[in-house]
Enzyme design. Structure first.
Site, mmCIF file in Angstrom:
data_model
loop_
_atom_site.group_PDB
_atom_site.id
_atom_site.type_symbol
_atom_site.label_atom_id
_atom_site.label_comp_id
_atom_site.label_asym_id
_atom_site.label_seq_id
_atom_site.Cartn_x
_atom_site.Cartn_y
_atom_site.Cartn_z
ATOM 1 N N LYS A 193 0.840 -1.198 0.000
ATOM 2 C CA LYS A 193 0.000 0.000 0.000
ATOM 3 C C LYS A 193 0.876 1.250 0.000
ATOM 4 C CE LYS A 193 -1.814 3.012 2.701
ATOM 5 N NZ LYS A 193 -1.876 4.099 1.739
ATOM 6 N N GLU A 206 9.108 1.190 11.159
ATOM 7 C CA GLU A 206 10.180 2.149 10.850
ATOM 8 C C GLU A 206 9.542 3.520 10.943
ATOM 9 O OE1 GLU A 206 13.256 1.548 10.390
ATOM 10 O OE2 GLU A 206 13.395 -0.541 9.778
ATOM 11 N N CYS A 264 13.538 10.568 7.215
ATOM 12 C CA CYS A 264 13.495 10.092 8.600
ATOM 13 C C CYS A 264 14.879 10.142 9.239
ATOM 14 C CB CYS A 264 12.956 8.673 8.634
ATOM 15 S SG CYS A 264 13.838 7.569 7.534
ATOM 16 N N GLU A 285 9.739 16.078 15.179
ATOM 17 C CA GLU A 285 10.224 15.874 13.818
ATOM 18 C C GLU A 285 9.597 16.945 12.918
ATOM 19 O OE1 GLU A 285 8.771 12.374 11.689
ATOM 20 O OE2 GLU A 285 10.839 11.969 11.074
HETATM 21 P P1 NAD Z 1 2.143 8.465 7.734
HETATM 22 O O1 NAD Z 1 2.370 7.753 9.015
HETATM 23 O O2 NAD Z 1 1.150 9.543 7.689
HETATM 24 O O3 NAD Z 1 1.738 7.424 6.584
HETATM 25 C C1 NAD Z 1 2.514 6.298 6.267
HETATM 26 C C2 NAD Z 1 1.645 5.270 5.570
HETATM 27 O O4 NAD Z 1 0.670 4.788 6.489
HETATM 28 C C3 NAD Z 1 0.854 5.809 4.374
HETATM 29 O O5 NAD Z 1 0.834 4.847 3.349
HETATM 30 C C4 NAD Z 1 -0.512 6.019 4.964
HETATM 31 O O6 NAD Z 1 -1.532 5.964 3.994
HETATM 32 C C5 NAD Z 1 -0.626 4.849 5.915
HETATM 33 N N1 NAD Z 1 -1.595 5.011 7.003
HETATM 34 C C6 NAD Z 1 -2.140 6.153 7.492
HETATM 35 N N2 NAD Z 1 -3.010 5.874 8.478
HETATM 36 C C7 NAD Z 1 -3.023 4.531 8.627
HETATM 37 C C8 NAD Z 1 -3.702 3.645 9.510
HETATM 38 N N3 NAD Z 1 -4.544 4.084 10.429
HETATM 39 N N4 NAD Z 1 -3.463 2.325 9.392
HETATM 40 C C9 NAD Z 1 -2.592 1.856 8.490
HETATM 41 N N5 NAD Z 1 -1.911 2.648 7.621
HETATM 42 C C10 NAD Z 1 -2.120 3.981 7.696
HETATM 43 O O7 NAD Z 1 3.602 8.958 7.287
HETATM 44 P P2 NAD Z 1 3.982 9.874 6.027
HETATM 45 O O8 NAD Z 1 3.522 11.258 6.322
HETATM 46 O O9 NAD Z 1 3.569 9.207 4.767
HETATM 47 O O10 NAD Z 1 5.572 9.772 6.076
HETATM 48 C C11 NAD Z 1 6.345 10.548 6.905
HETATM 49 C C12 NAD Z 1 6.772 9.816 8.160
HETATM 50 O O11 NAD Z 1 7.419 8.591 7.832
HETATM 51 C C13 NAD Z 1 7.780 10.585 8.980
HETATM 52 O O12 NAD Z 1 7.460 10.518 10.342
HETATM 53 C C14 NAD Z 1 9.089 9.854 8.720
HETATM 54 O O13 NAD Z 1 10.061 9.991 9.716
HETATM 55 C C15 NAD Z 1 8.622 8.457 8.585
HETATM 56 N N6 NAD Z 1 9.607 7.668 7.856
HETATM 57 C C16 NAD Z 1 10.331 6.727 8.538
HETATM 58 C C17 NAD Z 1 11.317 5.987 7.877
HETATM 59 C C18 NAD Z 1 12.114 4.945 8.591
HETATM 60 O O14 NAD Z 1 12.677 4.080 7.920
HETATM 61 N N7 NAD Z 1 12.218 4.965 9.922
HETATM 62 C C19 NAD Z 1 11.534 6.211 6.519
HETATM 63 C C20 NAD Z 1 10.786 7.176 5.861
HETATM 64 C C21 NAD Z 1 9.811 7.885 6.542
#
Ligand code: NAD
Length: 447
Positions: A152, A227, A261, A351
């Protein structure tokens, strides 16, 4: 039908139907049906098929880089490098298929063996900042272990995942092994997390959503790898090569417009060299080329959306040391910004996920470790010093999953990546990722 937007032009570049619960269930059913045949593919053939994905990614670098650049606003040069890494990741996991195996364990009265079994259907949920790269970190090891996949992508950036799914089919991986469902996280993501036929969720995203994924996974005792966010420190000691550290620091936080991240968004500098380092850092930041992502010289593009730009700007409310320039006209631009802060300020605690770095002075080694660890996160970080013993002492003391010494690089296909504390748990990349996509089975035979 939601629009997919180019953040550098604000133009709609695609329109995709939103999937819901019904489509998610259908994808899980297809993945479940494909599982028995896929797990039975011989290791040699599975490796050959995964390697074909790698070579197809290589053959389509330009197209994939263009998709990623237009959908995320990434500079084209960086997007090309990211797609190159996607190919390397599939090469690595093609090579890993027959190198992740069980053991024989000496026991009394018989023979004891362990096997690495695939989990079944795995749900892979990825964010918008590195859409294809992070998808490959999950799809590669999941396939190598013999699982089938429902991927997804984030709502804002679904295009490269759809193209990857086509390449997977072109490689000869059977239909149903890799499925992509495009739709809202709270519908499609949530359904995957709760679905009884999904054995594991590999999630990358915010700590806030990660927390709700972990809660929802409890219903089916589902395995999860999380992650999550970061607030990493770039620790510069007085005995470091200051010129080199300052030249590298902007790219450690402004790369991908700070939507990273691993961004080293807290720059901790020993007080005795603070003024000199700040001067060098401002000069280096002034040189970051911000503009059209399609221009080969560009180093930083726009933010992902206007809503995200509002969030990022809420962090800049004083003590600004430097503000860069941005293009005029359409696009969700935000300037490279350096602020002077203490570790208690909001800009140093939360963040930002944008091109905003906080400079924080420290007194000595002990103070540096204390400040660096004073955060709920623990994803990455850097240590700059010419003293090897200090580098190792500090590396052992920092509560973080990924560290670089005299470098700001974080990610390689063959080395484990993941967080301590509220940056999550489980590891991606390297051989360690395979542990998260397999179950250990122990078999004892009396002799
Ligand atoms: P997000 O948490 O808003 O969304 C991530 C994914 O989760 C998306 O595909 C979203 O549609 C899905 N999602 C949203 N609500 C959900 C739910 N209730 N149940 C299941 N899935 C759901 O994050 P974002 O804004 O897309 O990305 C930014 C964040 O990701 C930042 O906090 C960043 O640090 C983190 N990030 C972490 C890493 C790592 O490897 N640690 C890498 C890249 C990004």
């Amino acid at each position: 039908m939601p629009a997919v937007v180019n953040p550098a032009t604000e133009q709609t570049i695609a329109q995709l139907p939103d999937a819901g619960v019904e489509e998610t269930d259908a994808a899980v059913a297809r993945a479940k049906a494909a599982f028995p045949a896929w797990r039975a593919v011989s290791p040699t053939d599975r490796a050959r098929l995964i390697r074909r994905v790698a070579t197809l990614v290589e053959a389509n670098v330009e197209e994939l880089a263009r998709i990623e650049s237009q959908n995320v606003g990434k500079p084209i040069g960086g997007a090309r490098a990211e797609v190159g890494m996607v190919a390397q990741v599939f090469h690595f996991y093609a090579g890993a298929v027959d190198k992740h195996h069980g053991q024989t364990i000496p026991v009394a009265g018989g023979v004891d063996l362990t096997f690495r079994e695939p989990l079944g259907v795995v749900g892979l949920i990825v964010p918008w900042n590195f859409p294809l790269n992070i998808a490959s970190w999950k799809v590669g090891p999941a396939l190598a272990c013999g699982n089938t996949v429902v991927l997804k992508p984030a709502e804002l950036t679904p295009l490269s995942a759809l193209r990857l799914a086509e390449l997977v089919l072109e490689a000869g991986i059977p239909e149903g092994v890799v499925n992509v469902v495009v739709g809202p996280g709270r519908v499609v993501g949530q359904r995957l997390v709760e679905h009884a036929d999904v054995a594991k969720i590999g999630f990358t995203g915010s700590t806030e959503v990660g927390r709700s994924v972990m809660q929802a996974a409890a219903g089916t005792i589902k395995r999860v790898t999380l992650e999550l966010g970061g607030k990493s420190a770039n620790v510069v000691f007085a005995d470091a090569d200051l010129e080199q550290a300052a030249a590298s620091a902007p790219y450690a936080v402004f790369d991908n417009a700070g939507q990273d991240c691993c961004a080293r968004s807290r720059i901790l500098v020993e007080r005795s060299v603070y003024d000199r380092f700040a001067e060098l850092l401002v000069d280096a930041t002034r040189n970051v080329k911000v503009g059209d992502p399609q221009d080969e010289a560009t180093e930083m593009g726009p933010l992902i959306s206007s809503q995200h730009r509002e969030t990022v700007s809420s962090f800049v409310d004083g003590n600004t040391l430097f503000t860069g320039a941005t293009p005029s006209g359409p696009g969700f631009w935000f300037p490279c910004t350096l602020v002077e802060a203490t570790n208690d300020d909001r800009v140093a605690r939360e963040e930002v996920f944008g091109p905003v770095a906080a400079l924080i002075p420290f007194a000595d080694e002990e103070d540096a470790v204390r400040i660096a660890n004073d955060t709920p996160y623990g994803l990455s970080g850097s240590i700059w010093t010419e003293n090897g013993a200090r580098a190792m002492r500090v590396a052992r003391a920092l509560e973080t999953g990924v560290l670089s010494i005299n470098s700001n690089a974080s990610v390689r296909p063959s080395t484990p990546f993941g967080g301590f504390k509220q940056s999550g748990f489980g590891r991606e990349l390297g051989m360690q990722a395979l542990d998260g996509y397999s179950e250990v089975k122990n078999v004892y035979m009396a002799t």
